[in-house]
Scaffold this motif. Structure first.
Motif, PDB file in Angstrom:
ATOM      1  N   CYS A  94       7.984  -7.299   2.915  1.00 16.62           N
ATOM      2  CA  CYS A  94       7.361  -6.289   2.046  1.00 16.62           C
ATOM      3  C   CYS A  94       6.582  -6.935   0.909  1.00 16.62           C
ATOM      4  CB  CYS A  94       8.415  -5.322   1.506  1.00 16.62           C
ATOM      5  SG  CYS A  94       9.022  -4.170   2.758  1.00 16.62           S
ATOM      6  N   ALA A 126      11.653  -0.619  -1.356  1.00 16.33           N
ATOM      7  CA  ALA A 126      10.410  -1.113  -0.751  1.00 16.33           C
ATOM      8  C   ALA A 126       9.510   0.080  -0.420  1.00 16.33           C
ATOM      9  CB  ALA A 126      10.719  -1.928   0.496  1.00 16.33           C
ATOM     10  N   ARG A 127       8.397   0.180  -1.101  1.00 17.47           N
ATOM     11  CA  ARG A 127       7.491   1.328  -0.945  1.00 17.47           C
ATOM     12  C   ARG A 127       6.548   1.193   0.242  1.00 17.47           C
ATOM     13  NH1 ARG A 127      10.588   4.499  -3.008  1.00 17.47           N
ATOM     14  NH2 ARG A 127      11.041   4.277  -5.196  1.00 17.47           N
ATOM     15  N   ASN A 128       6.463   0.014   0.831  1.00 12.79           N
ATOM     16  CA  ASN A 128       5.541  -0.191   1.948  1.00 12.79           C
ATOM     17  C   ASN A 128       6.273  -0.393   3.281  1.00 12.79           C
ATOM     18  OD1 ASN A 128       6.550  -2.656   1.042  1.00 12.79           O
ATOM     19  ND2 ASN A 128       4.694  -3.783   1.548  1.00 12.79           N
ATOM     20  N   LEU A 129       7.517   0.072   3.357  1.00 15.34           N
ATOM     21  CA  LEU A 129       8.340  -0.107   4.555  1.00 15.34           C
ATOM     22  C   LEU A 129       8.457   1.200   5.327  1.00 15.34           C
ATOM     23  CD1 LEU A 129      10.330  -1.857   6.252  1.00 15.34           C
ATOM     24  CD2 LEU A 129      12.137  -1.074   4.714  1.00 15.34           C
ATOM     25  N   ASP A 143       0.892  -5.622   3.291  1.00 18.32           N
ATOM     26  CA  ASP A 143       0.565  -4.297   2.765  1.00 18.32           C
ATOM     27  C   ASP A 143       1.463  -3.228   3.379  1.00 18.32           C
ATOM     28  OD1 ASP A 143      -1.480  -5.466   1.315  1.00 18.32           O
ATOM     29  OD2 ASP A 143      -3.041  -4.908   2.745  1.00 18.32           O
ATOM     30  N   GLN A 144       1.774  -3.377   4.661  1.00 22.63           N
ATOM     31  CA  GLN A 144       2.608  -2.410   5.368  1.00 22.63           C
ATOM     32  C   GLN A 144       3.579  -3.163   6.274  1.00 22.63           C
ATOM     33  OE1 GLN A 144       0.712  -0.268   8.631  1.00 22.63           O
ATOM     34  NE2 GLN A 144       1.802   1.592   8.068  1.00 22.63           N
ATOM     35  N   VAL A 145       4.853  -2.766   6.222  1.00 22.81           N
ATOM     36  CA  VAL A 145       5.885  -3.364   7.075  1.00 22.81           C
ATOM     37  C   VAL A 145       6.485  -2.243   7.925  1.00 22.81           C
ATOM     38  CG1 VAL A 145       8.092  -4.599   7.142  1.00 22.81           C
ATOM     39  CG2 VAL A 145       6.379  -5.177   5.403  1.00 22.81           C
ATOM     40  N   LEU A 156      13.340  -8.286   5.544  1.00 27.11           N
ATOM     41  CA  LEU A 156      12.489  -7.114   5.320  1.00 27.11           C
ATOM     42  C   LEU A 156      11.875  -7.121   3.923  1.00 27.11           C
ATOM     43  CD1 LEU A 156      14.497  -4.267   7.063  1.00 27.11           C
ATOM     44  CD2 LEU A 156      12.412  -5.406   7.845  1.00 27.11           C
ATOM     45  N   LEU A 157      12.672  -7.437   2.921  1.00 24.17           N
ATOM     46  CA  LEU A 157      12.156  -7.458   1.553  1.00 24.17           C
ATOM     47  C   LEU A 157      11.121  -8.576   1.368  1.00 24.17           C
ATOM     48  CD1 LEU A 157      15.416  -6.659  -0.419  1.00 24.17           C
ATOM     49  CD2 LEU A 157      13.462  -5.133   0.013  1.00 24.17           C
ATOM     50  N   VAL A 173      17.039  -1.676   1.111  1.00 19.70           N
ATOM     51  CA  VAL A 173      15.581  -1.723   1.273  1.00 19.70           C
ATOM     52  C   VAL A 173      14.892  -0.456   0.761  1.00 19.70           C
ATOM     53  CG1 VAL A 173      15.725  -3.312   3.229  1.00 19.70           C
ATOM     54  CG2 VAL A 173      15.637  -0.837   3.648  1.00 19.70           C
ATOM     55  N   SER A 231       6.968   5.335   4.562  1.00 15.45           N
ATOM     56  CA  SER A 231       6.452   4.752   3.311  1.00 15.45           C
ATOM     57  C   SER A 231       6.230   5.849   2.284  1.00 15.45           C
ATOM     58  CB  SER A 231       5.113   4.046   3.568  1.00 15.45           C
ATOM     59  OG  SER A 231       5.300   2.959   4.427  1.00 15.45           O
TER      60      SER A 231
END
Length: 182
Positions: free
Chosen positions: A98, A127-130, A102-104, A94-95, A124, A181
């Motif tokens: 990310c 992570a700001r885009n998860l 851009d988006q996960v 996941l990391l 995780v 997110s």
């Protein structure tokens, strides 16, 4: 001799009332020999849930390639805009995703989903885009029963619920949010 993938074809009529998206898509999915009907149908549901954001969302080689997610959206330069994982991926995967996209989005399912989330949540959290979501285990088992080599599905999405129907039956699935997110 290695087993080959089984090909599934689906026509999906999507009515996403939350986002005002209505469309019909014809997709072809390759089911890896180790993949279950449940996972195949969750992949198809994930496509319906996120295709309205950009119709460039496509199925990848998935289980056949460990460097690709189950679905992704690439921009015209080949950069990954959207990375969609199905199941219970480990935090390193996941990391890494990310850092590449851009988006996960993770769509978790199965009996161990809550245990999985409690084990990766803190790792995780930076992570700001998860985004992470979970489906009820019993509902996805019922969803698996709708799998057919040639499918015509209607998927109605309202208030984080998806109503999936076809000539083989229907099922309502709640898409519960685990992480949005920032």
């Amino acid at each position: 001799m290695a087993l080959r993938a089984t090909i599934y074809k689906a026509e999906i009529n999507i009515a996403d009332n939350d986002r005002g998206y209505y469309g019909t898509h014809t997709v072809t999915l390759a089911r890896h020999p180790s993949e279950t009907d449940e996972r195949l149908m969750v992949r198809l549901l994930a496509y319906a849930l996120w295709v309205q954001a950009d119709e460039r969302l496509v199925f990848t080689r998935g289980l056949s390639d460990t460097d690709e997610p189950d679905l992704w959206n690439l921009d015209l330069t080949g950069a990954v805009q959207q990375w969609v994982e199905i199941g219970l991926p480990d935090e390193r995967r996941l990391l890494k995703a990310c850092g590449r996209a851009d988006q996960v989005i993770v769509l978790a399912y199965g009996r161990g989903a809550d245990v999985w989330w409690s084990s990766v949540r803190n790792k995780v959290s930076r992570a700001r885009n998860l985004q992470a979501y979970v489906l009820d285990a019993e509902a996805t088992k019922t969803l698996a029963g709708l799998a057919d080599r040639n499918m015509s599905l209607s998927i109605n999405i309202t208030d984080r619920s998806a109503w999936v129907s076809c000539d083989r039956g229907d099922i309502s699935l709640d898409v519960r949010s685990l992480l949005e997110s920032a």
